[in-house]
Design a protein around this motif. Structure first.
Motif, PDB file in Angstrom:
ATOM      1  N   GLU A   1      70.900  21.181  58.106  1.00 23.81           N
ATOM      2  CA  GLU A   1      69.632  21.499  58.763  1.00 23.81           C
ATOM      3  C   GLU A   1      68.995  22.743  58.151  1.00 23.81           C
ATOM      4  O   GLU A   1      67.785  22.771  57.873  1.00 23.81           O
ATOM      5  N   ALA A   2      69.808  23.770  57.931  1.00 22.29           N
ATOM      6  CA  ALA A   2      69.281  24.996  57.341  1.00 22.29           C
ATOM      7  C   ALA A   2      68.777  24.759  55.915  1.00 22.29           C
ATOM      8  O   ALA A   2      67.737  25.306  55.518  1.00 22.29           O
ATOM      9  N   MET A   3      69.487  23.941  55.171  1.00 24.79           N
ATOM     10  CA  MET A   3      69.070  23.631  53.800  1.00 24.79           C
ATOM     11  C   MET A   3      67.748  22.860  53.804  1.00 24.79           C
ATOM     12  O   MET A   3      66.863  23.112  52.987  1.00 24.79           O
ATOM     13  N   THR A   4      67.608  21.928  54.723  1.00 24.32           N
ATOM     14  CA  THR A   4      66.367  21.160  54.821  1.00 24.32           C
ATOM     15  C   THR A   4      65.201  22.072  55.177  1.00 24.32           C
ATOM     16  O   THR A   4      64.106  21.977  54.599  1.00 24.32           O
TER      17      THR A   4
ATOM     18  N   ALA B   1      64.883  25.104  54.486  1.00 20.99           N
ATOM     19  CA  ALA B   1      64.624  26.064  53.405  1.00 20.99           C
ATOM     20  C   ALA B   1      64.035  25.405  52.159  1.00 20.99           C
ATOM     21  O   ALA B   1      63.858  26.070  51.137  1.00 20.99           O
ATOM     22  N   ALA B   2      63.695  24.133  52.234  1.00 26.87           N
ATOM     23  CA  ALA B   2      63.139  23.430  51.075  1.00 26.87           C
ATOM     24  C   ALA B   2      61.886  24.131  50.557  1.00 26.87           C
ATOM     25  O   ALA B   2      61.063  24.637  51.343  1.00 26.87           O
ATOM     26  N   SER B   3      61.769  24.196  49.242  1.00 28.56           N
ATOM     27  CA  SER B   3      60.587  24.760  48.560  1.00 28.56           C
ATOM     28  C   SER B   3      60.325  26.219  48.919  1.00 28.56           C
ATOM     29  O   SER B   3      59.180  26.671  48.912  1.00 28.56           O
ATOM     30  N   SER B   4      61.373  26.967  49.211  1.00 29.43           N
ATOM     31  CA  SER B   4      61.192  28.341  49.669  1.00 29.43           C
ATOM     32  C   SER B   4      61.528  29.402  48.624  1.00 29.43           C
ATOM     33  O   SER B   4      61.458  30.593  48.922  1.00 29.43           O
ATOM     34  N   MET B   5      61.890  28.995  47.402  1.00 26.87           N
ATOM     35  CA  MET B   5      62.323  29.966  46.402  1.00 26.87           C
ATOM     36  C   MET B   5      61.622  29.750  45.066  1.00 26.87           C
ATOM     37  O   MET B   5      61.367  28.618  44.657  1.00 26.87           O
ATOM     38  N   ASP B   6      61.332  30.842  44.392  1.00 22.48           N
ATOM     39  CA  ASP B   6      60.697  30.778  43.072  1.00 22.48           C
ATOM     40  C   ASP B   6      61.731  30.710  41.954  1.00 22.48           C
ATOM     41  O   ASP B   6      61.498  30.087  40.916  1.00 22.48           O
ATOM     42  N   LEU B   7      62.847  31.380  42.170  1.00 24.60           N
ATOM     43  CA  LEU B   7      63.904  31.438  41.147  1.00 24.60           C
ATOM     44  C   LEU B   7      65.253  31.439  41.849  1.00 24.60           C
ATOM     45  O   LEU B   7      65.425  32.106  42.873  1.00 24.60           O
ATOM     46  N   ILE B   8      66.184  30.678  41.302  1.00 28.21           N
ATOM     47  CA  ILE B   8      67.569  30.712  41.778  1.00 28.21           C
ATOM     48  C   ILE B   8      68.452  31.066  40.593  1.00 28.21           C
ATOM     49  O   ILE B   8      68.378  30.429  39.532  1.00 28.21           O
ATOM     50  N   ILE B   9      69.271  32.083  40.754  1.00 32.40           N
ATOM     51  CA  ILE B   9      70.235  32.467  39.723  1.00 32.40           C
ATOM     52  C   ILE B   9      71.597  31.934  40.145  1.00 32.40           C
ATOM     53  O   ILE B   9      72.129  32.315  41.191  1.00 32.40           O
TER      54      ILE B   9
ATOM     55  N   THR C   1      72.746  19.949  42.470  1.00 37.46           N
ATOM     56  CA  THR C   1      71.800  19.121  43.222  1.00 37.46           C
ATOM     57  C   THR C   1      71.419  19.705  44.579  1.00 37.46           C
ATOM     58  O   THR C   1      70.235  19.702  44.942  1.00 37.46           O
ATOM     59  N   PRO C   2      72.380  20.217  45.373  1.00 37.19           N
ATOM     60  CA  PRO C   2      71.991  20.729  46.697  1.00 37.19           C
ATOM     61  C   PRO C   2      70.976  21.871  46.644  1.00 37.19           C
ATOM     62  O   PRO C   2      70.284  22.122  47.638  1.00 37.19           O
ATOM     63  N   TYR C   3      70.879  22.544  45.508  1.00 37.58           N
ATOM     64  CA  TYR C   3      70.054  23.741  45.429  1.00 37.58           C
ATOM     65  C   TYR C   3      68.663  23.493  44.843  1.00 37.58           C
ATOM     66  O   TYR C   3      67.750  24.292  45.079  1.00 37.58           O
ATOM     67  N   THR C   4      68.485  22.418  44.078  1.00 39.39           N
ATOM     68  CA  THR C   4      67.216  22.237  43.366  1.00 39.39           C
ATOM     69  C   THR C   4      66.041  22.042  44.321  1.00 39.39           C
ATOM     70  O   THR C   4      64.922  22.481  44.036  1.00 39.39           O
ATOM     71  N   SER C   5      66.270  21.407  45.471  1.00 38.77           N
ATOM     72  CA  SER C   5      65.170  21.194  46.416  1.00 38.77           C
ATOM     73  C   SER C   5      64.750  22.488  47.108  1.00 38.77           C
ATOM     74  O   SER C   5      63.700  22.537  47.753  1.00 38.77           O
ATOM     75  N   LEU C   6      65.543  23.538  46.983  1.00 36.64           N
ATOM     76  CA  LEU C   6      65.160  24.837  47.547  1.00 36.64           C
ATOM     77  C   LEU C   6      64.056  25.497  46.730  1.00 36.64           C
ATOM     78  O   LEU C   6      63.362  26.393  47.218  1.00 36.64           O
ATOM     79  N   LEU C   7      63.891  25.059  45.482  1.00 36.16           N
ATOM     80  CA  LEU C   7      62.880  25.640  44.611  1.00 36.16           C
ATOM     81  C   LEU C   7      61.488  25.161  45.002  1.00 36.16           C
ATOM     82  O   LEU C   7      61.287  24.001  45.348  1.00 36.16           O
ATOM     83  N   ASP C   8      60.531  26.068  44.922  1.00 37.15           N
ATOM     84  CA  ASP C   8      59.143  25.688  45.113  1.00 37.15           C
ATOM     85  C   ASP C   8      58.665  24.958  43.853  1.00 37.15           C
ATOM     86  O   ASP C   8      59.382  24.909  42.833  1.00 37.15           O
ATOM     87  N   ILE C   9      57.476  24.413  43.890  1.00 40.07           N
ATOM     88  CA  ILE C   9      56.905  23.760  42.712  1.00 40.07           C
ATOM     89  C   ILE C   9      56.862  24.770  41.565  1.00 40.07           C
ATOM     90  O   ILE C   9      56.499  25.933  41.747  1.00 40.07           O
TER      91      ILE C   9
ATOM     92  N   THR D   1      68.372  39.228  52.445  1.00 42.37           N
ATOM     93  CA  THR D   1      67.908  38.920  53.794  1.00 42.37           C
ATOM     94  C   THR D   1      68.973  38.190  54.599  1.00 42.37           C
ATOM     95  O   THR D   1      68.892  38.132  55.826  1.00 42.37           O
ATOM     96  N   GLY D   2      69.944  37.615  53.897  1.00 44.04           N
ATOM     97  CA  GLY D   2      71.014  36.904  54.577  1.00 44.04           C
ATOM     98  C   GLY D   2      71.642  35.871  53.664  1.00 44.04           C
ATOM     99  O   GLY D   2      71.400  35.865  52.450  1.00 44.04           O
ATOM    100  N   VAL D   3      72.455  34.998  54.247  1.00 45.78           N
ATOM    101  CA  VAL D   3      73.144  33.949  53.509  1.00 45.78           C
ATOM    102  C   VAL D   3      72.686  32.589  54.023  1.00 45.78           C
ATOM    103  O   VAL D   3      72.632  32.363  55.240  1.00 45.78           O
ATOM    104  N   LEU D   4      72.358  31.702  53.108  1.00 48.02           N
ATOM    105  CA  LEU D   4      72.052  30.319  53.427  1.00 48.02           C
ATOM    106  C   LEU D   4      73.254  29.476  53.027  1.00 48.02           C
ATOM    107  O   LEU D   4      73.620  29.438  51.850  1.00 48.02           O
ATOM    108  N   ALA D   5      73.892  28.820  54.016  1.00 47.87           N
ATOM    109  CA  ALA D   5      75.094  28.026  53.745  1.00 47.87           C
ATOM    110  C   ALA D   5      74.699  26.637  53.254  1.00 47.87           C
ATOM    111  O   ALA D   5      73.974  25.908  53.937  1.00 47.87           O
ATOM    112  N   SER D   6      75.185  26.281  52.078  1.00 42.05           N
ATOM    113  CA  SER D   6      74.843  24.975  51.504  1.00 42.05           C
ATOM    114  C   SER D   6      75.439  23.823  52.300  1.00 42.05           C
ATOM    115  O   SER D   6      75.011  22.676  52.148  1.00 42.05           O
ATOM    116  N   THR D   7      76.419  24.109  53.141  1.00 40.70           N
ATOM    117  CA  THR D   7      77.036  23.067  53.973  1.00 40.70           C
ATOM    118  C   THR D   7      76.276  22.843  55.280  1.00 40.70           C
ATOM    119  O   THR D   7      76.594  21.916  56.023  1.00 40.70           O
ATOM    120  N   ASP D   8      75.279  23.672  55.558  1.00 38.36           N
ATOM    121  CA  ASP D   8      74.463  23.535  56.767  1.00 38.36           C
ATOM    122  C   ASP D   8      73.233  22.696  56.411  1.00 38.36           C
ATOM    123  O   ASP D   8      72.222  23.211  55.934  1.00 38.36           O
TER     124      ASP D   8
END
Length: 350
Positions: free
Chosen positions: A229-232, A234-242, A252-260, A220-227
């Motif tokens: 606002e975009a990272m905030t 996108a919080a809790s928006s993913m089920d799995l991150i590879i 650390t920057p990526y773990t908050s992107l995971l949903d419960i 769907t696109g690219v989420l920049a970890s340096t952005d």
């Protein structure tokens, strides 16, 4: 069986021609003429000695596609002329619970890697796919299905199964939300496979410079970890991150992107990782896990899946004598394709 390949003679990772012999066929062995050999980032790590001392001279290569040239008398599933592949392992005990569960990569007694390890029977060091021939136990030979381009199928045997296995383990399907960190050799296969399973896939990177490329393969696109606002947002928006990054880094920057109950799976870096913050994990019952390739049954599954969905790795075909140039490029960063050597262009007197 006399053959020739490209070997590392020391940890400088510079490949040179190497003449050697494979064992004579045992009753359950398959002899294979190698036509294409994928070049994996782990080959570079291994021959550099990043993961420990190596038994030089060492012929790397665990993404192998070729044709059967001979079989032992007890072989029942293959015959001369069959299109076959060999992945990251060539043997295991076949007796423990993990082997019985088709998870040979976790064999309790240790699986035998395709190169750089002692054979379970005679102790000879295994040599891999940067060569013209290989001899492998029947149970570790894969069938290349019709519909796969043999020149582009080799990376499925490592990059494909490495990313397919966690997608299957965590039941990714229609409606799943998947993030992929990095769009290199592993990452682009993770995107293609997850999209084919019906998932919504987002590539995670430090910048958005690969957005067009990510979208072209179904993300769907690219989420920049340096952005921030975009990272905030996108919080809790993913089920799995590879996580396919092949070097030490901070998750650390990526773990908050995971949903419960979400999971971040590390498949790239083998070795030390930077310290990470536990708060996002504790507050969301999130997990950080690891995954190692996949068993033989699942490797055949991913080959068949790729044939069914017309999924091929993005490959650059090179001659065997171009391997050192390819290593130079790989050492400077994770490239967005896989190198594949056309082993038919290697002469016997290389």
């Amino acid at each position: 069986m006399k053959t020739v390949g490209y070997a590392a003679y020391s940890s400088d990772a510079h490949m040179k021609p190497f003449h050697f012999e494979h064992r004579a066929l045992r009753a359950n062995d398959v002899a294979i003429e190698i036509l294409y050999s994928g070049v994996c980032h782990s080959d570079l790590h291994t021959v550099n000695g990043d993961w420990g001392p190596q038994p030089y001279p060492l012929v790397p290569g665990h993404e192998i596609v070729g044709r059967v040239t001979d079989v032992g008398p007890e072989v029942t599933h293959y015959q001369v002329g069959d299109k076959v592949g060999v992945g990251c392992m060539v043997d295991s005990c076949q007796e423990c619970d993990q082997c019985h569960d088709h998870e040979e990569q976790y064999c309790r007694h240790g699986m035998t890697p395709t190169y750089g390890a002692p054979d379970r029977i005679d102790g000879e060091i295994t040599q891999g796919g940067y060569s013209k021939h290989i001899v492998v136990r029947e149970e570790f030979v894969l069938r290349i299905p019709e519909g796969l381009d043999m020149s582009r199928a080799a990376p499925i045997l490592c990059a494909g199964i490495t990313t397919f296995s966690p997608l299957r383990t965590w039941d990714i399907g229609k409606g799943s939300r998947v993030g992929v960190i990095g769009l290199g050799g592993l990452g682009h296969m993770a995107v293609k496979l997850a999209v084919a399973m019906g998932a919504e896939v987002t590539v995670l990177s430090r910048s958005k410079k690969k957005e067009e490329e990510a979208r072209s393969i179904g993300a769907t696109g690219v989420l920049a970890s340096t952005d921030e606002e975009a990272m905030t947002n996108a919080a809790s928006s993913m089920d799995l991150i590879i996580d396919t990054v092949p070097v030490e880094h901070d998750v650390t920057p990526y773990t908050s992107l995971l949903d419960i109950n979400g999971t971040l799976v590390i498949v790239g870096q083998v070795g030390p990782m930077k310290e990470f913050m536990t708060v996002p994990m504790i507050m969301g019952r999130r997990r950080i896990a690891g995954s190692l390739i996949g068993g033989i049954k699942q490797t055949q599954e991913v080959l068949d899946f790729c044939a069914e969905h017309d999924i091929h790795p993005i490959c650059e075909i090179i001659r065997p004598d171009e391997i050192n140039s390819a290593y130079d490029v790989m050492s400077k960063g994770d490239i967005a394709h896989r190198y594949v050597m056309d082993m038919t262009q290697m002469s016997d007197d290389a």
